[in-house]
Motif scaffolding. Sequence first.
Motif, PDB file in Angstrom:
ATOM      1  N   VAL A  31      -5.356  66.811  27.108  1.00  0.00           N
ATOM      2  CA  VAL A  31      -5.297  68.166  27.655  1.00  0.00           C
ATOM      3  C   VAL A  31      -4.071  68.848  27.065  1.00  0.00           C
ATOM      4  N   ALA A  32      -4.278  69.996  26.458  1.00  0.00           N
ATOM      5  CA  ALA A  32      -3.158  70.772  25.915  1.00  0.00           C
ATOM      6  C   ALA A  32      -3.028  72.057  26.717  1.00  0.00           C
ATOM      7  N   GLN A  33      -1.828  72.347  27.147  1.00  0.00           N
ATOM      8  CA  GLN A  33      -1.532  73.590  27.857  1.00  0.00           C
ATOM      9  C   GLN A  33      -0.317  74.247  27.193  1.00  0.00           C
ATOM     10  N   ASP A  35       0.578  77.284  26.715  1.00  0.00           N
ATOM     11  CA  ASP A  35       1.204  78.385  27.457  1.00  0.00           C
ATOM     12  C   ASP A  35       2.143  77.879  28.553  1.00  0.00           C
ATOM     13  N   ASP A  36       1.885  76.668  29.042  1.00  0.00           N
ATOM     14  CA  ASP A  36       2.737  76.047  30.060  1.00  0.00           C
ATOM     15  C   ASP A  36       3.748  75.083  29.454  1.00  0.00           C
ATOM     16  N   ARG A  38       3.208  72.135  27.795  1.00  0.00           N
ATOM     17  CA  ARG A  38       2.981  70.719  28.067  1.00  0.00           C
ATOM     18  C   ARG A  38       1.665  70.237  27.483  1.00  0.00           C
ATOM     19  N   ILE A  39       1.622  68.927  27.285  1.00  0.00           N
ATOM     20  CA  ILE A  39       0.403  68.247  26.853  1.00  0.00           C
ATOM     21  C   ILE A  39       0.153  67.122  27.835  1.00  0.00           C
ATOM     22  N   SER A 107      -4.011  62.607  36.318  1.00  0.00           N
ATOM     23  CA  SER A 107      -3.710  63.279  35.060  1.00  0.00           C
ATOM     24  C   SER A 107      -2.203  63.255  34.884  1.00  0.00           C
ATOM     25  N   PHE A 109       1.089  64.845  32.525  1.00  0.00           N
ATOM     26  CA  PHE A 109       1.513  65.895  31.608  1.00  0.00           C
ATOM     27  C   PHE A 109       2.946  65.641  31.179  1.00  0.00           C
ATOM     28  N   ASP A 111       6.051  67.416  29.839  1.00  0.00           N
ATOM     29  CA  ASP A 111       6.555  68.788  29.842  1.00  0.00           C
ATOM     30  C   ASP A 111       7.623  68.964  28.769  1.00  0.00           C
ATOM     31  N   HIS A 116       9.439  73.260  32.916  1.00  0.00           N
ATOM     32  CA  HIS A 116       9.097  73.028  34.323  1.00  0.00           C
ATOM     33  C   HIS A 116      10.333  72.569  35.090  1.00  0.00           C
TER      34      HIS A 116
END
Length: 128
Positions: A31-33, A35-36, A38-39, A107, A109, A111, A116
Amino acid sequence: MRRITLGAAGFAIAAGAVLLGAGTAAAIVPVAQPDDGRIGLQLDHSETTALAQGPLPALIGLVVPAGRVGAGLHQDTQLYKDDRGGVHASLRQVIMEAADHPDGSVSFFLDAPGSHGPRLLDIYQRWN
């Protein structure tokens, strides 16, 4: 940037170890985020169970201090969360609680530093 690269590599190695421990086909979903900042990885129930029973939670605890780990607990959790949102449980306890449910999973992540607050790693529980 070097820390992020090494962290991502360690995260990938940990995911591989989970796969080997679970003895299943690759069900881990990356999962790649961006904009946040983190992966992450989304594990299925069998991978979550294998992770809970293996050495990785303790090894992660040696690398990432408890104060740098965030936990998104399920609304039906039995783990203690204080008035300020602090979770008073080990990484293994968070994983085991999800694994104890027939459809439970977690899940993770990683950061980016500062994205965060002080957290470097977040874990989220899921079950129905």
